[in-house]
Design a protein around this motif. Structure first.
Motif, PDB file in Angstrom:
ATOM      1  N   UNK A   1     -16.430  -8.004  -9.309  1.00  0.00           N
ATOM      2  CA  UNK A   1     -16.150  -8.520  -7.973  1.00  0.00           C
ATOM      3  C   UNK A   1     -14.954  -7.804  -7.384  1.00  0.00           C
ATOM      4  N   UNK A   2     -15.142  -7.218  -6.205  1.00  0.00           N
ATOM      5  CA  UNK A   2     -14.065  -6.543  -5.500  1.00  0.00           C
ATOM      6  C   UNK A   2     -13.132  -7.569  -4.855  1.00  0.00           C
ATOM      7  N   UNK A   3     -11.978  -7.107  -4.376  1.00  0.00           N
ATOM      8  CA  UNK A   3     -10.990  -8.041  -3.835  1.00  0.00           C
ATOM      9  C   UNK A   3     -11.382  -8.626  -2.480  1.00  0.00           C
ATOM     10  N   UNK A   4     -12.523  -8.182  -1.931  1.00  0.00           N
ATOM     11  CA  UNK A   4     -13.046  -8.806  -0.711  1.00  0.00           C
ATOM     12  C   UNK A   4     -14.247  -9.699  -1.000  1.00  0.00           C
ATOM     13  N   UNK A   5     -14.533  -9.923  -2.288  1.00  0.00           N
ATOM     14  CA  UNK A   5     -15.612 -10.814  -2.682  1.00  0.00           C
ATOM     15  C   UNK A   5     -16.957 -10.151  -2.878  1.00  0.00           C
ATOM     16  N   UNK A   6     -17.092  -8.888  -2.511  1.00  0.00           N
ATOM     17  CA  UNK A   6     -18.354  -8.184  -2.707  1.00  0.00           C
ATOM     18  C   UNK A   6     -18.458  -7.674  -4.145  1.00  0.00           C
ATOM     19  N   UNK A   7     -19.668  -7.333  -4.559  1.00  0.00           N
ATOM     20  CA  UNK A   7     -19.934  -6.912  -5.929  1.00  0.00           C
ATOM     21  C   UNK A   7     -20.167  -5.406  -6.004  1.00  0.00           C
TER      22      UNK A   7
ATOM     23  N   UNK B   1     -14.814  -1.294   8.751  1.00  0.00           N
ATOM     24  CA  UNK B   1     -15.124  -2.585   8.129  1.00  0.00           C
ATOM     25  C   UNK B   1     -15.341  -3.637   9.212  1.00  0.00           C
ATOM     26  N   UNK B   2     -14.483  -3.629  10.195  1.00  0.00           N
ATOM     27  CA  UNK B   2     -14.569  -4.644  11.256  1.00  0.00           C
ATOM     28  C   UNK B   2     -15.885  -4.573  12.013  1.00  0.00           C
ATOM     29  N   UNK B   3     -16.436  -3.384  12.167  1.00  0.00           N
ATOM     30  CA  UNK B   3     -17.704  -3.280  12.897  1.00  0.00           C
ATOM     31  C   UNK B   3     -18.914  -3.277  11.967  1.00  0.00           C
ATOM     32  N   UNK B   4     -18.684  -3.385  10.638  1.00  0.00           N
ATOM     33  CA  UNK B   4     -19.776  -3.523   9.678  1.00  0.00           C
ATOM     34  C   UNK B   4     -20.365  -2.234   9.176  1.00  0.00           C
ATOM     35  N   UNK B   5     -19.790  -1.098   9.515  1.00  0.00           N
ATOM     36  CA  UNK B   5     -20.330   0.187   9.065  1.00  0.00           C
ATOM     37  C   UNK B   5     -19.951   0.512   7.620  1.00  0.00           C
ATOM     38  N   UNK B   6     -18.873  -0.103   7.130  1.00  0.00           N
ATOM     39  CA  UNK B   6     -18.472   0.017   5.732  1.00  0.00           C
ATOM     40  C   UNK B   6     -18.208  -1.397   5.221  1.00  0.00           C
ATOM     41  N   UNK B   7     -18.918  -1.792   4.176  1.00  0.00           N
ATOM     42  CA  UNK B   7     -18.720  -3.148   3.661  1.00  0.00           C
ATOM     43  C   UNK B   7     -17.402  -3.275   2.904  1.00  0.00           C
ATOM     44  N   UNK B   8     -16.994  -2.204   2.236  1.00  0.00           N
ATOM     45  CA  UNK B   8     -15.721  -2.185   1.519  1.00  0.00           C
ATOM     46  C   UNK B   8     -15.102  -0.807   1.703  1.00  0.00           C
ATOM     47  N   UNK B   9     -13.770  -0.752   1.640  1.00  0.00           N
ATOM     48  CA  UNK B   9     -13.080   0.529   1.731  1.00  0.00           C
ATOM     49  C   UNK B   9     -12.090   0.666   0.581  1.00  0.00           C
TER      50      UNK B   9
ATOM     51  N   UNK C   1      -5.588  -4.143   1.483  1.00  0.00           N
ATOM     52  CA  UNK C   1      -5.446  -3.573   0.140  1.00  0.00           C
ATOM     53  C   UNK C   1      -6.762  -2.897  -0.243  1.00  0.00           C
ATOM     54  N   UNK C   2      -6.716  -1.647  -0.699  1.00  0.00           N
ATOM     55  CA  UNK C   2      -7.970  -0.980  -1.085  1.00  0.00           C
ATOM     56  C   UNK C   2      -8.739  -1.785  -2.128  1.00  0.00           C
ATOM     57  N   UNK C   3     -10.055  -1.777  -1.996  1.00  0.00           N
ATOM     58  CA  UNK C   3     -10.895  -2.468  -2.972  1.00  0.00           C
ATOM     59  C   UNK C   3     -11.013  -1.665  -4.259  1.00  0.00           C
ATOM     60  N   UNK C   4     -10.912  -0.342  -4.139  1.00  0.00           N
ATOM     61  CA  UNK C   4     -11.165   0.565  -5.255  1.00  0.00           C
ATOM     62  C   UNK C   4     -10.178   1.726  -5.192  1.00  0.00           C
ATOM     63  N   UNK C   5      -9.752   2.184  -6.360  1.00  0.00           N
ATOM     64  CA  UNK C   5      -9.080   3.476  -6.482  1.00  0.00           C
ATOM     65  C   UNK C   5      -9.897   4.305  -7.462  1.00  0.00           C
TER      66      UNK C   5
ATOM     67  N   UNK D   1      -7.162  -4.215  -7.497  1.00  0.00           N
ATOM     68  CA  UNK D   1      -7.847  -2.977  -7.103  1.00  0.00           C
ATOM     69  C   UNK D   1      -8.670  -2.508  -8.307  1.00  0.00           C
ATOM     70  N   UNK D   2      -9.964  -2.373  -8.136  1.00  0.00           N
ATOM     71  CA  UNK D   2     -10.829  -1.881  -9.209  1.00  0.00           C
ATOM     72  C   UNK D   2     -10.609  -0.379  -9.377  1.00  0.00           C
ATOM     73  N   UNK D   3     -10.467   0.065 -10.626  1.00  0.00           N
ATOM     74  CA  UNK D   3     -10.358   1.493 -10.914  1.00  0.00           C
ATOM     75  C   UNK D   3     -11.737   2.024 -11.287  1.00  0.00           C
ATOM     76  N   UNK D   4     -12.150   3.068 -10.582  1.00  0.00           N
ATOM     77  CA  UNK D   4     -13.387   3.773 -10.888  1.00  0.00           C
ATOM     78  C   UNK D   4     -13.035   5.088 -11.569  1.00  0.00           C
ATOM     79  N   UNK D   5     -13.705   5.388 -12.663  1.00  0.00           N
ATOM     80  CA  UNK D   5     -13.447   6.629 -13.393  1.00  0.00           C
ATOM     81  C   UNK D   5     -14.469   7.683 -13.012  1.00  0.00           C
ATOM     82  N   UNK D   6     -13.999   8.717 -12.261  1.00  0.00           N
ATOM     83  CA  UNK D   6     -14.873   9.869 -12.083  1.00  0.00           C
ATOM     84  C   UNK D   6     -14.562  10.871 -13.183  1.00  0.00           C
ATOM     85  N   UNK D   7     -15.489  11.787 -13.431  1.00  0.00           N
ATOM     86  CA  UNK D   7     -15.382  12.716 -14.558  1.00  0.00           C
ATOM     87  C   UNK D   7     -15.075  11.970 -15.854  1.00  0.00           C
ATOM     88  N   UNK D   8     -15.844  10.921 -16.187  1.00  0.00           N
ATOM     89  CA  UNK D   8     -15.528  10.151 -17.400  1.00  0.00           C
ATOM     90  C   UNK D   8     -15.671  10.964 -18.678  1.00  0.00           C
TER      91      UNK D   8
END
Length: 325
Positions: A13-19, A176-184, A204-208, A230-237
């Motif tokens: 769950x992201x900090x805006x409630x989305x998954x 986000x306000x206009x709905x073009x990005x659900x999370x940033x 606050x960013x949802x993801x780094x 803030x969820x951490x996403x690992x690129x180049x894992x």
């Protein structure tokens, strides 16, 4: 298309409630570790792997404006949508904007990367690029939009860097306000870069999303992100196949003990520590294998041993974000 496989991928769950699904498929194709000179992005290499990934059950795809694969992803998932094999709600699509030229330059045109210092209107440039991204994807919104880098590498003006980040972030907030990005969120941000946004009272960013693997660890950044939800996403894992990571003797021994591949062990190490992972492969067997992560566990002693392979200095397959003001 294996719908039962996709259904078993857990989410956070992201900090805006989305998954957000904890495993995504990385859509950057090319070679930036295996040649003497930078090859750069090669989107033509993405068609088959991204098709295989969708068929294997991936529903989370991570692309970017500069990768050149937004159109490919849009076409591949578009066919599944047209045939009724998939609905938009089943997908989680990430793209990224505002990629500066990086050292060594990855052979991308100035239309896809740009020097923030040479743009008269950052908000307009970002908005135009986002329109192009949605057009290429064939989508009216993305699930996650990331600022690709915190700034331009050659910039030596810390005040400008902070001001530019805030200007781009404010534009992201409008999406986000206009709905073009659900999370940033952000990509390649250090704690100081994140502080600029948080201390300014911005969303606050949802993801780094950052390069993270056993040879490139940053526990302090993880803790900072955790403290701000803030969820951490690992690129180049897998370190993009560099540094012999997949043949590391400690990880290889643990993989033998568990009866799993070294790649699966590395991905599970990430997941058990709360990170989202973005593996990429062109091999059908490994693409499927990288989703087979939810029927085994790594014990605490094994996790600590993997933590312990961390070198004294991080080994990076991408540019170093700590050099960006």
């Amino acid at each position: 298309m294996n719908d039962s496989q996709s259904a078993v991928i857990p989410s956070l769950t992201l900090n805006n409630g989305r998954e957000i699904p904890v495993v995504g498929f990385g859509c950057a194709f090319g070679d930036w570790t295996g040649k003497d000179e930078m090859q750069g992005f090669r989107p033509e290499e993405s068609w088959r792997p991204m098709t295989l990934a969708l068929e294997a059950g991936y529903r989370h795809f991570d692309t970017a404006f500069c990768y050149g694969t937004e159109r490919h992803l849009g076409d591949i998932v578009g066919r599944a949508l047209a045939e009724g094999k998939l609905t938009r709600d089943e997908l989680f699509v990430t793209t990224k904007l505002a990629h500066p030229p990086t050292p060594p330059h990855v052979a991308i045109s100035h239309r896809l990367t740009w020097d923030w210092r040479k743009v008269d209107d950052l908000a307009a440039r970002v908005a135009d690029d986002f329109d192009r991204s949605k057009e290429m994807l064939g989508m009216g919104h993305v699930d996650l939009l990331l600022m690709h880098w915190p700034g331009t590498f050659e910039n030596q003006d810390a005040g400008f860097a902070k001001e530019a980040r805030l200007a781009i972030w404010e534009t992201f907030e409008s999406f986000v306000e206009r709905g073009d990005a659900h999370s940033i969120g952000v990509c390649n941000f250090t704690q100081s870069h994140l502080d600029d946004l948080i201390e300014a009272g911005r969303r606050v960013p949802a993801v780094n999303q950052t390069e993270y693997h056993p040879y490139c660890q940053d526990p302090e950044l993880l803790e900072f992100c955790r403290s701000h939800s803030i969820i951490v996403e690992a690129y180049a894992p897998f370190a993009s196949g560099a540094f012999g990571l997949l043949k590391d003797p400690v990880i290889s021994e643990i993989s033998e003990q568990l009866g799993r591949s070294t790649g699966q062990v590395i991905l599970k190490w990430h997941l058990q520590q709360g990170r989202v992972v973005l593996p990429k492969s062109g091999n059908a067997k490994r693409i499927a294998q990288n989703l087979e992560l939810f029927d085994f566990e790594i014990d605490e002693e094994q996790l600590a041993r993997i933590d312990g392979v961390k070198p004294s200095e991080a080994q990076r397959s991408a540019a170093d974000p700590t050099t960006v003001l």
